[in-house]
Write a protein that holds these residues in place. Sequence first.
Motif, PDB file in Angstrom:
ATOM      1  N   ALA A 209      37.714  36.914  36.253  1.00  0.00           N
ATOM      2  CA  ALA A 209      36.784  36.643  35.163  1.00  0.00           C
ATOM      3  C   ALA A 209      37.473  36.114  33.911  1.00  0.00           C
ATOM      4  O   ALA A 209      36.807  35.541  33.040  1.00  0.00           O
ATOM      5  CB  ALA A 209      35.996  37.910  34.821  1.00  0.00           C
ATOM      6  N   THR A 210      38.776  36.277  33.799  1.00  0.00           N
ATOM      7  CA  THR A 210      39.488  35.739  32.636  1.00  0.00           C
ATOM      8  C   THR A 210      39.574  34.222  32.693  1.00  0.00           C
ATOM      9  O   THR A 210      40.002  33.578  31.731  1.00  0.00           O
ATOM     10  CB  THR A 210      40.917  36.303  32.545  1.00  0.00           C
ATOM     11  OG1 THR A 210      41.675  35.919  33.693  1.00  0.00           O
ATOM     12  CG2 THR A 210      40.894  37.827  32.424  1.00  0.00           C
TER      13      THR A 210
ATOM     14  N   ARG B   8      47.174  31.110  36.991  1.00  0.00           N
ATOM     15  CA  ARG B   8      47.452  31.006  35.564  1.00  0.00           C
ATOM     16  C   ARG B   8      48.093  29.674  35.183  1.00  0.00           C
ATOM     17  O   ARG B   8      48.436  29.458  34.022  1.00  0.00           O
ATOM     18  CB  ARG B   8      48.338  32.176  35.143  1.00  0.00           C
ATOM     19  CG  ARG B   8      47.606  33.520  35.273  1.00  0.00           C
ATOM     20  CD  ARG B   8      48.492  34.716  35.027  1.00  0.00           C
ATOM     21  NE  ARG B   8      47.748  35.963  35.170  1.00  0.00           N
ATOM     22  CZ  ARG B   8      48.305  37.178  35.060  1.00  0.00           C
ATOM     23  NH1 ARG B   8      49.608  37.291  34.816  1.00  0.00           N
ATOM     24  NH2 ARG B   8      47.553  38.261  35.205  1.00  0.00           N
TER      25      ARG B   8
ATOM     26  N   GLY C 229      33.544  34.942  39.029  1.00  0.00           N
ATOM     27  CA  GLY C 229      34.063  35.478  37.775  1.00  0.00           C
ATOM     28  C   GLY C 229      32.991  35.639  36.713  1.00  0.00           C
ATOM     29  O   GLY C 229      33.094  36.521  35.851  1.00  0.00           O
TER      30      GLY C 229
ATOM     31  N   ALA D 191      38.107  41.457  37.322  1.00  0.00           N
ATOM     32  CA  ALA D 191      38.431  41.288  35.909  1.00  0.00           C
ATOM     33  C   ALA D 191      39.470  40.187  35.721  1.00  0.00           C
ATOM     34  O   ALA D 191      39.395  39.403  34.775  1.00  0.00           O
ATOM     35  CB  ALA D 191      38.932  42.604  35.323  1.00  0.00           C
ATOM     36  N   GLU D 192      40.436  40.112  36.626  1.00  0.00           N
ATOM     37  CA  GLU D 192      41.440  39.051  36.553  1.00  0.00           C
ATOM     38  C   GLU D 192      40.791  37.692  36.782  1.00  0.00           C
ATOM     39  O   GLU D 192      41.056  36.728  36.053  1.00  0.00           O
ATOM     40  CB  GLU D 192      42.531  39.298  37.592  1.00  0.00           C
ATOM     41  CG  GLU D 192      43.548  38.174  37.737  1.00  0.00           C
ATOM     42  CD  GLU D 192      44.341  37.913  36.470  1.00  0.00           C
ATOM     43  OE1 GLU D 192      44.580  36.722  36.166  1.00  0.00           O
ATOM     44  OE2 GLU D 192      44.716  38.879  35.786  1.00  0.00           O
TER      45      GLU D 192
ATOM     46  N   TYR E 195      40.787  30.519  34.726  1.00  0.00           N
ATOM     47  CA  TYR E 195      42.054  30.081  35.301  1.00  0.00           C
ATOM     48  C   TYR E 195      42.541  28.843  34.583  1.00  0.00           C
ATOM     49  O   TYR E 195      41.845  28.242  33.765  1.00  0.00           O
ATOM     50  CB  TYR E 195      41.936  29.843  36.804  1.00  0.00           C
ATOM     51  CG  TYR E 195      40.802  28.959  37.262  1.00  0.00           C
ATOM     52  CD1 TYR E 195      40.799  27.597  37.015  1.00  0.00           C
ATOM     53  CD2 TYR E 195      39.726  29.497  37.971  1.00  0.00           C
ATOM     54  CE1 TYR E 195      39.770  26.782  37.456  1.00  0.00           C
ATOM     55  CE2 TYR E 195      38.684  28.684  38.414  1.00  0.00           C
ATOM     56  CZ  TYR E 195      38.722  27.326  38.160  1.00  0.00           C
ATOM     57  OH  TYR E 195      37.692  26.524  38.594  1.00  0.00           O
TER      58      TYR E 195
END
Length: 286
Positions: A37-38, A105, A204, A34-35, A40
Motif C-alpha cells: 500500500a505504500t 522500491r 494496495g 501495508a508494504e 512502488y
Amino acid sequence: MPATTDVVPGAGPAGRVSLGVAADERAEFAVRHAELATGYGGGGDPDDPALVQAMQMVLYMPKNGDVPVRSALLAAAASAAVALCLDPRVGPGGEWEQRYLTWKRSRIRKVARRARGAQWTAAGEADGVTVETDGARARALVPGPVGAIDPRIRRLQIGGTELESDQPGPPDPALPVLWVNADLGMTVGKAAAQVGHASMLLAGALPVDEAFAWSRRGFRCSVRDAAGEHWAALCDRVPEGTAVAVRDAGFTEVAPGSMTVIAVPAAHPLEVPDSDTTSIPPESHR
C-alpha cells in the motif's frame, strides 16, 4: 530445486469449502499489504544497466492444441503478479523478501515472455507463482536484476504470437475488473505487464480486509476491453477515488503518460467473516 508455488484458482462456479482463517494469518497478511500500500517506485535506475530490476512474467502459449483466450490469459497474468507481491515469502524474514523489496522500491518494470512445452515446464522451476484462469496459464517470477536472469527464462521470446480480442461477456460482480484501454492496441505481452501493474495498485488501494478476502479467492479478477465513452467514464472514476489507473512510462509501444489500464473493485465483493470458518470457492495448490 528452487522453491516454487503454483496457485491455481477455481476457474468458474463451483461448490464451497469450509476453511479456518487464523488471526495470525490475517496479521501477517496485513504487514505485507501495508508494504504494498505504500506504493512502488520512487528510486531511479542504477548506473549499471545490468542491475535494473524487473519482474519476469511467463505466458503459456502452446504451439499446438488449445490457444488461450486473450482475456483469460491477461487475467491469469494479473492474478499471478499480485499473488507474488502478497505471498508470505515476500514478507518479513521471507526467502523472497529482499529480492522483492529491491524491485518494488526501485523503478518498477515487468517483462512478459512466452513459453510452450518444455520451456513452460522449465519456467515452473524458477521461483514464482503460477495462476490458471479458464484454461490460460501465467507465471510471475520473483524479481531481480536483468543482468542475472535465469538462462531458462532469458531464452524465452518477449514478442511473438498475438491473440485476438475476445468478448467474454459481463464480468463477475464478485471480482475486480481490470479495464484495458482498447484504443492503444497493446500486444498481449505489453497488456500482461500493464494488468500486472493494475492488480498491484488495486490490492494496495483496497482496505486490508477486502484485500485479504480477495486473496482467499486466489486474486481472481476479470479483464475486459474498454474504449470510447466507456473508457472516458472509467477515467472519471479515477479522480473520484473509486478506481485506480496505470500510467505507462512509455518505454515501449505507447506514449509516456498513457493511461493503459483502469482497475475497479468488485461491485459485490465477498467477505471473510471474523469467525474461525468461512465459505470460499475452492482452490488447489501444487
